[in-house]
Design a protein around this motif. Structure first.
Motif, mmCIF file in Angstrom:
data_model
loop_
_atom_site.group_PDB
_atom_site.id
_atom_site.type_symbol
_atom_site.label_atom_id
_atom_site.label_comp_id
_atom_site.label_asym_id
_atom_site.label_seq_id
_atom_site.Cartn_x
_atom_site.Cartn_y
_atom_site.Cartn_z
ATOM 1 N N TRP A 184 -7.064 7.032 -13.806
ATOM 2 C CA TRP A 184 -7.256 7.488 -12.425
ATOM 3 C C TRP A 184 -5.922 7.378 -11.700
ATOM 4 C CZ3 TRP A 184 -9.475 10.358 -9.192
ATOM 5 C CH2 TRP A 184 -9.566 10.065 -7.836
ATOM 6 N N ARG A 185 -5.450 8.482 -11.151
ATOM 7 C CA ARG A 185 -4.179 8.527 -10.426
ATOM 8 C C ARG A 185 -4.359 8.685 -8.924
ATOM 9 N NH1 ARG A 185 -1.530 5.484 -13.319
ATOM 10 N NH2 ARG A 185 -0.967 6.251 -15.374
ATOM 11 N N GLY A 186 -5.608 8.705 -8.478
ATOM 12 C CA GLY A 186 -5.866 8.686 -7.046
ATOM 13 C C GLY A 186 -6.291 10.015 -6.464
ATOM 14 N N ALA A 187 -6.564 9.949 -5.169
ATOM 15 C CA ALA A 187 -7.027 11.118 -4.415
ATOM 16 C C ALA A 187 -5.924 11.586 -3.467
ATOM 17 C CB ALA A 187 -8.274 10.754 -3.619
ATOM 18 N N HIS A 188 -5.941 12.863 -3.168
ATOM 19 C CA HIS A 188 -5.012 13.426 -2.187
ATOM 20 C C HIS A 188 -5.664 14.650 -1.551
ATOM 21 C CE1 HIS A 188 -4.148 15.493 -6.010
ATOM 22 N NE2 HIS A 188 -3.825 16.532 -5.267
ATOM 23 N N GLY A 211 -8.846 14.936 -6.736
ATOM 24 C CA GLY A 211 -8.555 13.760 -7.543
ATOM 25 C C GLY A 211 -7.687 14.162 -8.715
ATOM 26 N N THR A 212 -6.960 13.176 -9.271
ATOM 27 C CA THR A 212 -6.099 13.448 -10.414
ATOM 28 C C THR A 212 -6.320 12.395 -11.490
ATOM 29 O OG1 THR A 212 -4.417 14.448 -8.996
ATOM 30 C CG2 THR A 212 -3.711 13.765 -11.180
ATOM 31 N N THR A 262 -6.288 17.941 -12.261
ATOM 32 C CA THR A 262 -6.700 17.815 -10.874
ATOM 33 C C THR A 262 -8.056 18.474 -10.719
ATOM 34 O OG1 THR A 262 -4.397 17.881 -10.177
ATOM 35 C CG2 THR A 262 -6.032 18.341 -8.490
ATOM 36 N N LYS A 264 -13.665 5.987 -4.792
ATOM 37 C CA LYS A 264 -12.885 5.222 -3.820
ATOM 38 C C LYS A 264 -12.927 3.722 -4.125
ATOM 39 C CE LYS A 264 -16.183 4.589 -0.036
ATOM 40 N NZ LYS A 264 -16.497 4.986 1.334
ATOM 41 N N ARG A 288 -9.705 1.253 -8.916
ATOM 42 C CA ARG A 288 -8.284 0.955 -8.782
ATOM 43 C C ARG A 288 -7.460 2.043 -9.469
ATOM 44 N NH1 ARG A 288 -6.560 -3.782 -7.620
ATOM 45 N NH2 ARG A 288 -8.442 -4.837 -8.338
ATOM 46 N N GLU A 289 -6.351 2.458 -8.837
ATOM 47 C CA GLU A 289 -5.464 3.431 -9.468
ATOM 48 C C GLU A 289 -4.911 2.848 -10.752
ATOM 49 O OE1 GLU A 289 -2.556 5.646 -7.285
ATOM 50 O OE2 GLU A 289 -3.813 5.661 -5.501
ATOM 51 N N LEU A 292 -11.876 -2.168 -7.249
ATOM 52 C CA LEU A 292 -11.216 -2.822 -6.133
ATOM 53 C C LEU A 292 -12.098 -3.943 -5.612
ATOM 54 C CD1 LEU A 292 -9.948 0.317 -4.218
ATOM 55 C CD2 LEU A 292 -8.577 -1.263 -5.572
#
Length: 121
Positions: free
Chosen positions: A29-33, A41-42, A51, A63, A66-67, A101
């Motif tokens: 998981w590389r996070g959201a943008h 998400g990526t 993506t 959410k 953890r990245e 998290l």
């Protein structure tokens, strides 16, 4: 004369649409943008970066991840909420105990009375 070169934007990877129930993505998981039409998400997969759109149900689950954590995302199909709204549903799995998290890091605002009482015991 027009150029015959195929240009590809660097760093964007592939784009995945959630269309068929059972579709899966697995990777880090590389996070959201923010994307042009909503949150994206990526994931870093063995094939490269992927993506994908973060539909509300999927965003809510990711959410808490953890990245850098290993995740498996499975699209389970369209469902209808109790209010009668149709939405895309997902199962999200994480590898390892440290992928999530901390709840305290997710909480916004002061602790409730019950949470404060638990901390003093």
């Amino acid at each position: 004369m027009a150029s015959l070169k195929r240009w590809r934007q660097i760093g964007q990877g592939q784009f995945h649409k959630w269309e068929t129930p059972g579709d899966e993505l697995e990777g880090l998981w590389r996070g959201a943008h923010d994307g042009r039409y909503g949150p994206l998400g990526t994931l870093e997969t063995p094939e490269g970066l992927v993506t994908f759109p973060l539909h509300a149900a999927l965003l809510e689950r990711l959410k808490h991840v953890r990245e850098g954590a290993e995740v498996l995302i499975r699209y389970t199909g369209r469902q209808t909420s109790k209010a009668g709204r149709v939405f895309k549903a997902f199962d999200v799995y994480v590898a390892g105990d440290d992928a999530m998290l901390e709840v305290a890091a997710l909480r916004s605002g002061p602790p409730t009375e019950a949470e404060a009482a638990d901390e003093h015991e």
